[in-house]
Enzyme design. Structure first.
Site, PDB file in Angstrom:
ATOM      1  N   ARG A 236      12.340  -9.084 -23.692  1.00 51.15           N
ATOM      2  CA  ARG A 236      11.604 -10.145 -24.358  1.00 51.15           C
ATOM      3  C   ARG A 236      12.521 -11.365 -24.441  1.00 51.15           C
ATOM      4  O   ARG A 236      13.739 -11.238 -24.608  1.00 51.15           O
ATOM      5  CB  ARG A 236      11.184  -9.727 -25.782  1.00 51.15           C
ATOM      6  CG  ARG A 236       9.998  -8.774 -25.832  1.00 51.15           C
ATOM      7  CD  ARG A 236       8.690  -9.448 -25.427  1.00 51.15           C
ATOM      8  NE  ARG A 236       7.542  -8.538 -25.468  1.00 51.15           N
ATOM      9  CZ  ARG A 236       7.090  -7.826 -24.445  1.00 51.15           C
ATOM     10  NH1 ARG A 236       7.698  -7.878 -23.272  1.00 51.15           N
ATOM     11  NH2 ARG A 236       6.026  -7.062 -24.582  1.00 51.15           N
ATOM     12  N   ASP A 260      12.906 -12.761 -16.640  1.00 53.01           N
ATOM     13  CA  ASP A 260      11.469 -12.557 -16.467  1.00 53.01           C
ATOM     14  C   ASP A 260      10.724 -12.966 -17.730  1.00 53.01           C
ATOM     15  O   ASP A 260       9.499 -12.988 -17.752  1.00 53.01           O
ATOM     16  CB  ASP A 260      11.181 -11.081 -16.139  1.00 53.01           C
ATOM     17  CG  ASP A 260       9.710 -10.861 -15.801  1.00 53.01           C
ATOM     18  OD1 ASP A 260       9.193 -11.606 -14.939  1.00 53.01           O
ATOM     19  OD2 ASP A 260       9.074  -9.984 -16.408  1.00 53.01           O
ATOM     20  N   GLU A 265       8.017 -18.775 -23.977  1.00 54.37           N
ATOM     21  CA  GLU A 265       7.226 -18.656 -22.750  1.00 54.37           C
ATOM     22  C   GLU A 265       5.735 -18.865 -22.945  1.00 54.37           C
ATOM     23  O   GLU A 265       5.017 -19.150 -21.988  1.00 54.37           O
ATOM     24  CB  GLU A 265       7.452 -17.275 -22.109  1.00 54.37           C
ATOM     25  CG  GLU A 265       6.852 -16.117 -22.901  1.00 54.37           C
ATOM     26  CD  GLU A 265       7.110 -14.762 -22.229  1.00 54.37           C
ATOM     27  OE1 GLU A 265       8.250 -14.517 -21.812  1.00 54.37           O
ATOM     28  OE2 GLU A 265       6.165 -13.961 -22.163  1.00 54.37           O
ATOM     29  N   HIS A 297       7.104 -13.549 -16.483  1.00 55.07           N
ATOM     30  CA  HIS A 297       6.694 -12.279 -17.118  1.00 55.07           C
ATOM     31  C   HIS A 297       5.908 -11.437 -16.104  1.00 55.07           C
ATOM     32  O   HIS A 297       4.798 -10.970 -16.375  1.00 55.07           O
ATOM     33  CB  HIS A 297       5.874 -12.533 -18.378  1.00 55.07           C
ATOM     34  CG  HIS A 297       6.026 -11.442 -19.399  1.00 55.07           C
ATOM     35  ND1 HIS A 297       6.287 -11.677 -20.721  1.00 55.07           N
ATOM     36  CD2 HIS A 297       5.957 -10.087 -19.278  1.00 55.07           C
ATOM     37  CE1 HIS A 297       6.355 -10.520 -21.366  1.00 55.07           C
ATOM     38  NE2 HIS A 297       6.157  -9.547 -20.510  1.00 55.07           N
TER      39      HIS A 297
HETATM   40  P1  NAI Z   1      11.104   2.351 -24.905  1.00 52.11           P
HETATM   41  O1  NAI Z   1      10.503   2.341 -26.276  1.00 52.11           O
HETATM   42  O2  NAI Z   1      10.827   3.504 -23.989  1.00 52.11           O
HETATM   43  O3  NAI Z   1      12.700   2.181 -25.013  1.00 52.11           O
HETATM   44  C1  NAI Z   1      13.317   1.247 -25.844  1.00 52.11           C
HETATM   45  C2  NAI Z   1      14.722   1.732 -26.111  1.00 52.11           C
HETATM   46  O4  NAI Z   1      15.411   0.697 -26.834  1.00 52.11           O
HETATM   47  C3  NAI Z   1      14.778   2.995 -26.964  1.00 52.11           C
HETATM   48  O5  NAI Z   1      15.639   3.948 -26.361  1.00 52.11           O
HETATM   49  C4  NAI Z   1      15.343   2.511 -28.292  1.00 52.11           C
HETATM   50  O6  NAI Z   1      16.124   3.489 -28.974  1.00 52.11           O
HETATM   51  C5  NAI Z   1      16.191   1.348 -27.828  1.00 52.11           C
HETATM   52  N1  NAI Z   1      16.550   0.411 -28.882  1.00 52.11           N
HETATM   53  C6  NAI Z   1      15.925   0.173 -30.061  1.00 52.11           C
HETATM   54  N2  NAI Z   1      16.622  -0.724 -30.783  1.00 52.11           N
HETATM   55  C7  NAI Z   1      17.699  -1.053 -30.042  1.00 52.11           C
HETATM   56  C8  NAI Z   1      18.809  -1.909 -30.263  1.00 52.11           C
HETATM   57  N3  NAI Z   1      18.957  -2.574 -31.403  1.00 52.11           N
HETATM   58  N4  NAI Z   1      19.754  -1.992 -29.299  1.00 52.11           N
HETATM   59  C9  NAI Z   1      19.649  -1.291 -28.142  1.00 52.11           C
HETATM   60  N5  NAI Z   1      18.623  -0.439 -27.891  1.00 52.11           N
HETATM   61  C10 NAI Z   1      17.654  -0.340 -28.831  1.00 52.11           C
HETATM   62  O7  NAI Z   1      10.640   0.957 -24.241  1.00 52.11           O
HETATM   63  P2  NAI Z   1      10.434   0.611 -22.713  1.00 52.11           P
HETATM   64  O8  NAI Z   1       9.083   1.059 -22.291  1.00 52.11           O
HETATM   65  O9  NAI Z   1      11.611   1.032 -21.947  1.00 52.11           O
HETATM   66  O10 NAI Z   1      10.374  -0.999 -22.794  1.00 52.11           O
HETATM   67  C11 NAI Z   1      11.484  -1.766 -23.252  1.00 52.11           C
HETATM   68  C12 NAI Z   1      11.026  -3.189 -23.505  1.00 52.11           C
HETATM   69  O11 NAI Z   1      10.672  -3.800 -22.270  1.00 52.11           O
HETATM   70  C13 NAI Z   1       9.750  -3.293 -24.348  1.00 52.11           C
HETATM   71  O12 NAI Z   1      10.039  -3.286 -25.745  1.00 52.11           O
HETATM   72  C14 NAI Z   1       9.154  -4.605 -23.917  1.00 52.11           C
HETATM   73  O13 NAI Z   1       9.590  -5.618 -24.799  1.00 52.11           O
HETATM   74  C15 NAI Z   1       9.751  -4.846 -22.533  1.00 52.11           C
HETATM   75  N6  NAI Z   1       8.734  -4.834 -21.474  1.00 52.11           N
HETATM   76  C16 NAI Z   1       8.692  -5.899 -20.607  1.00 52.11           C
HETATM   77  C17 NAI Z   1       7.769  -5.924 -19.581  1.00 52.11           C
HETATM   78  C18 NAI Z   1       7.722  -7.050 -18.590  1.00 52.11           C
HETATM   79  O14 NAI Z   1       6.753  -7.168 -17.815  1.00 52.11           O
HETATM   80  N7  NAI Z   1       8.733  -7.918 -18.532  1.00 52.11           N
HETATM   81  C19 NAI Z   1       6.782  -4.837 -19.423  1.00 52.11           C
HETATM   82  C20 NAI Z   1       6.961  -3.738 -20.347  1.00 52.11           C
HETATM   83  C21 NAI Z   1       7.893  -3.752 -21.345  1.00 52.11           C
END
Ligand code: NAI
Length: 347
Positions: A236, A260, A265, A297
């Protein structure tokens, strides 16, 4: 199921994938170009559900209008949920999301940005079209043997790590909830952020945006990184303090950046602004750097992901209106956002 759904920020590709998938569900979907904001919230009068995306602003005011208008459920057609005021929503309106639609899509886009920045494909593409076949300025580095620092080790990060290990890279990771069994099975090492900053050649962000991670990559963090660091953000926009990033790029401390997502944005991304002036001076400055790639994005944007998004979002609505369990509900219960994934409704 003939329930009325108001679909905000609808793009042609959304309409195609949702209308195609909806033949299995039978919802009465109205597509609106507008984003959901306090100004557009009254478009929801008469609708039982709303379907929203990353740049719809689901603040307390919007939630209160939705509830007054009789809307029972907000279906996010994305994984991230930082744009929803869960405290305001709790016990008033249900909120669901699509926790995983294609972590591969996002991970593969992160790799595309890494390789493009490293091997300067964006410059080479333009050069050869102009008849310039010189290699000056295009020098890259082997990914093999370099160290990637991955922040957040959830679904997307794990797909990315698998790819980077294929390149023969060393992996360092930071996560407040480290998964030691996963670390052992993949051979990665969990470290504190300072060590990750100091050792990594490439840093990629895969944690959610929360109050804790807002501006995680700031001036202080950048100073701790290796000179010439490559920073990739498909998470994000607000994970990075963009002004600090620009300072780092100007000083050469940051070597390259693949973005991205961008803090501000919502006024630009997903829209064709090619005939307008960019009035956001920070975005305009970012776009002047030859060593920065901005994509709009786009990381999620594969046909597999669009199909999964449509299917899970419509299934979430179906589960709700059938009165059953809501596996993908997000709720506010404690003192911060929490995701209740115990397979039942929160209220
Ligand atoms: P997920 O929920 O599977 O993994 C997130 C990880 O971040 C977890 O392991 C969690 O413990 C960790 N985390 C939480 N707080 C943290 C911190 N303070 N420092 C470091 N790690 C921390 O999420 P997923 O599916 O892997 O997605 C991650 C992010 O990617 C989403 O939250 C979303 O914002 C972003 N995203 C972007 C997309 C795009 O098109 N650019 C599409 C989908 C998601």
């Amino acid at each position: 199921m003939n329930k009325k759904i108001a679909f905000f920020d609808a793009k042609p590709y959304d309409q195609k994938s949702f209308s195609g998938m909806n033949s299995d569900y039978g919802f009465d979907i109205s597509y609106f170009d507008a984003k959901l904001t306090p100004q557009t919230s009254d478009l929801t009068i008469g609708f039982a559900g709303v379907c929203v995306f990353v740049n719809d602003n689901i603040n307390a005011k919007v939630i209160s209008r939705l509830v007054e208008n009789g809307v029972e459920i907000i279906g996010l057609r994305c994984a991230g949920y930082n744009n929803v005021d869960f405290k305001a929503a709790y016990e008033k309106i249900h909120v669901t999301r699509v926790p995983a639609y294609s972590p591969h899509a996002v991970a593969e886009h992160a790799v595309a940005m890494m390789l493009t920045l490293n091997r300067k494909i964006h410059k080479a593409y333009l050069r050869t079209r102009e008849g310039n076949f010189s290699l000056n300025g295009l020098l890259g580095f082997d990914m093999f043997g370099k160290t990637a620092g991955i922040i957040g080790t959830g679904r997307i990060a794990r797909c990315l790590i698998a790819i980077l290990k294929g390149f023969g890279m060393q992996i360092l990771a930071y996560d407040p909830r480290p998964d030691e069994a996963y670390a052992e099975s993949t051979g990665l090492r969990y470290v504190e952020l300072d060590e990750l900053y100091a050792i990594s050649d490439i840093i990629s962000l895969h944690c959610p945006l929360t109050t804790e991670t807002s501006h995680l990559i700031n001036r202080n963090a950048i100073e701790k990184m290796k000179p010439g660091i490559m920073i990739i953000n498909t998470g994000r926009g607000k994970l990075i303090d963009t002004i600090a990033l620009i300072e780092g790029l100007k000083s050469g401390r940051v070597g390259t950046a693949g973005l991205d997502v961008y803090e501000e944005e919502s006024d630009y991304f997903f829209e064709d602004k090619s005939a307008a002036m960019i009035t956001d001076d920070v975005l305009a400055r970012l776009l002047t750097f030859p060593n920065v790639i901005v994509t709009s994005h786009q990381a999620f944007f594969t046909s597999e992901a669009l199909r999964n998004i449509a299917q899970t979002t419509l299934s979430n609505f179906k589960e709700y209106f059938a009165g059953g369990y809501l596996a993908n509900e997000i709720c506010y219960r404690c003192d911060s956002n929490c995701i209740k994934q115990q397979g039942k409704r929160c209220f």
